[in-house]
Design a protein around this motif. Sequence first.
Motif, mmCIF file in Angstrom:
data_model
loop_
_atom_site.group_PDB
_atom_site.id
_atom_site.type_symbol
_atom_site.label_atom_id
_atom_site.label_comp_id
_atom_site.label_asym_id
_atom_site.label_seq_id
_atom_site.Cartn_x
_atom_site.Cartn_y
_atom_site.Cartn_z
ATOM 1 N N ILE A 9 0.863 -1.213 0.140
ATOM 2 C CA ILE A 9 -0.047 0.013 -0.186
ATOM 3 C C ILE A 9 0.870 1.352 0.009
ATOM 4 O O ILE A 9 1.628 1.274 0.721
ATOM 5 C CB ILE A 9 -0.733 -0.019 1.258
ATOM 6 N N GLY A 10 0.485 2.117 -0.651
ATOM 7 C CA GLY A 10 1.338 3.711 -1.081
ATOM 8 C C GLY A 10 1.089 4.223 -2.316
ATOM 9 O O GLY A 10 0.106 4.087 -2.799
ATOM 10 N N GLY A 11 2.339 4.728 -2.593
ATOM 11 C CA GLY A 11 2.094 5.826 -3.882
ATOM 12 C C GLY A 11 3.508 6.432 -4.085
ATOM 13 O O GLY A 11 4.485 5.945 -3.559
ATOM 14 N N GLY A 12 3.676 7.124 -5.003
ATOM 15 C CA GLY A 12 4.928 7.963 -5.383
ATOM 16 C C GLY A 12 5.949 7.136 -5.872
ATOM 17 O O GLY A 12 5.568 6.214 -6.575
ATOM 18 N N THR A 13 7.278 7.517 -5.496
ATOM 19 C CA THR A 13 8.261 6.534 -6.207
ATOM 20 C C THR A 13 8.803 5.587 -5.389
ATOM 21 O O THR A 13 9.684 4.488 -5.820
ATOM 22 C CB THR A 13 9.623 7.483 -6.794
ATOM 23 N N GLY A 14 8.425 5.561 -4.253
ATOM 24 C CA GLY A 14 8.824 4.375 -3.260
ATOM 25 C C GLY A 14 8.250 2.868 -3.407
ATOM 26 O O GLY A 14 9.100 2.164 -3.620
ATOM 27 N N ILE A 15 6.953 2.727 -3.462
ATOM 28 C CA ILE A 15 6.596 1.160 -3.561
ATOM 29 C C ILE A 15 6.835 0.723 -4.925
ATOM 30 O O ILE A 15 7.143 -0.534 -4.999
ATOM 31 C CB ILE A 15 5.036 1.288 -3.436
ATOM 32 N N ILE A 32 -2.086 -1.580 -3.833
ATOM 33 C CA ILE A 32 -3.136 -0.612 -3.535
ATOM 34 C C ILE A 32 -2.522 0.878 -3.596
ATOM 35 O O ILE A 32 -1.531 1.034 -2.747
ATOM 36 C CB ILE A 32 -3.773 -0.739 -2.402
ATOM 37 N N VAL A 33 -3.053 1.787 -4.665
ATOM 38 C CA VAL A 33 -2.388 2.827 -4.947
ATOM 39 C C VAL A 33 -3.116 4.044 -4.457
ATOM 40 O O VAL A 33 -4.212 4.174 -4.839
ATOM 41 C CB VAL A 33 -1.891 2.852 -6.214
ATOM 42 N N THR A 34 -2.407 5.415 -4.058
ATOM 43 C CA THR A 34 -3.294 6.282 -3.725
ATOM 44 C C THR A 34 -3.694 7.177 -5.034
ATOM 45 O O THR A 34 -3.094 7.104 -6.027
ATOM 46 C CB THR A 34 -2.323 7.218 -2.985
ATOM 47 N N VAL A 35 -4.790 7.845 -4.643
ATOM 48 C CA VAL A 35 -5.158 8.769 -5.849
ATOM 49 C C VAL A 35 -5.429 9.836 -5.225
ATOM 50 O O VAL A 35 -6.633 10.768 -5.638
ATOM 51 C CB VAL A 35 -6.706 8.038 -6.361
ATOM 52 N N ALA A 36 -4.756 10.531 -4.474
ATOM 53 C CA ALA A 36 -4.679 11.892 -3.856
ATOM 54 C C ALA A 36 -3.807 13.058 -4.376
ATOM 55 O O ALA A 36 -3.984 14.088 -3.920
ATOM 56 C CB ALA A 36 -4.942 11.741 -2.351
ATOM 57 N N ASP A 37 -3.300 12.417 -5.342
ATOM 58 C CA ASP A 37 -2.008 13.344 -6.272
ATOM 59 C C ASP A 37 -2.755 14.201 -6.795
ATOM 60 O O ASP A 37 -3.719 14.086 -7.910
ATOM 61 C CB ASP A 37 -1.252 12.649 -6.983
ATOM 62 N N ASP A 38 -2.446 15.635 -6.736
ATOM 63 C CA ASP A 38 -3.291 16.836 -7.397
ATOM 64 C C ASP A 38 -2.074 17.944 -8.065
ATOM 65 O O ASP A 38 -2.436 18.959 -8.250
ATOM 66 C CB ASP A 38 -4.196 17.666 -6.522
ATOM 67 N N SER A 196 1.774 9.938 0.533
ATOM 68 C CA SER A 196 1.597 8.663 -0.193
ATOM 69 C C SER A 196 1.077 7.418 0.599
ATOM 70 O O SER A 196 0.381 6.829 -0.013
ATOM 71 C CB SER A 196 3.205 8.279 -0.572
ATOM 72 N N ILE A 197 1.231 7.358 1.787
ATOM 73 C CA ILE A 197 0.912 6.200 2.625
ATOM 74 C C ILE A 197 -0.532 6.826 3.299
ATOM 75 O O ILE A 197 -1.385 5.782 3.208
ATOM 76 C CB ILE A 197 2.056 5.718 3.746
ATOM 77 N N LEU A 198 -0.556 7.589 4.037
ATOM 78 C CA LEU A 198 -1.706 7.842 4.775
ATOM 79 C C LEU A 198 -2.951 8.292 3.720
ATOM 80 O O LEU A 198 -4.278 7.879 4.289
ATOM 81 C CB LEU A 198 -1.375 9.149 5.751
#
Length: 326
Positions: A9-15, A32-38, A196-198
């Motif tokens: 679970i996460g996002g960005g360049t880390g996972i 499972i990937v975040t969709v809060a990037d704006d 990315s995580i929260l």
Amino acid sequence: MSKPKIVVIGGGTGIPVVLRALRKEKVDLTAIVTVADDGGSSGRIRSAVSIAPPGDLRNVLIAMSDMPKFYADILQYRFNEADGELAGHPLGNLIIAAISEMQGSTYRAIQSLAKFFHVDGKIYPSSDAALTLHAVFKDGYEVAGESHIAGHKGLIDHVYLTETATGNTPVASRNVVKSIMEADTIVLGPGSLFTSILPNIVIPEICEALWKTKAKIIYVCNIMTQRGETEYFTDADHVRVLHEHLGTNVIDTVLVNIEKVPEEYMNTNKFDEYLVQVEHDFESLRAEKVNIVSNNFLELRDGGAFHDGEAVAQEIIAISQQQIID
């Protein structure tokens, strides 16, 4: 022995670094990937087309696919600054946006692309709607929008999400909760703690699933602190914030890098979000009731400090196999 079911679970360049290493192993892998990037291309696309932002999903799609490097280079190709309205957009973002509009869902678009590119595993956006991340600072000031959070000087108290279009409380995409409940191991990160995580785990259904799951939950602690987010944070501070947002202590194991980043190494112009290396506070970590795995997880490349995906993956596999035996 059956294949361990691992959810990252996460996002960005880390996972993507960890996913790329895990897909080489004999595991049943889900992202499972975040969709809060704006911000950047994703922000411009979600404003124009009213879809979940595609950037983090694009990077995960590439990391989990066996596509030839040429295909990956095409998806990652970013139009140059002289290209008018296309300037700064990776081609892959535009493809995901087009299929999302065609199929009426980012979730369905990613499932179609996963089949097309022979993805090893499953990829789910944490929500099928674009989400707005809200950060409330210790001084009471509130910022809406992930890309604006680092601009306010101060410490973040907590974050929460709303659906961008409606303002409603977000709901998880289909199969997300099911994947968490059926997992042997769940991995949080690596990645930006607040952005990315929260933004995944504060979705109420996901938070509740993390309370209830019998899976072992691993947190891959960041190597560097991040400007505007985790300034002066220790490894224990990262875990404390996760537990505060989750409402209870759910993390079983923390992977902590103990290899030093050479002071003269960091290319601060290229990675200006980095501040200093995360300091260790093992006593406070133990107070969070977690197991600590400390090792050399450091990879120095391109002027930055990254996780060694292979080293992290081996620890995750070992914990997952033990979970199956138990």
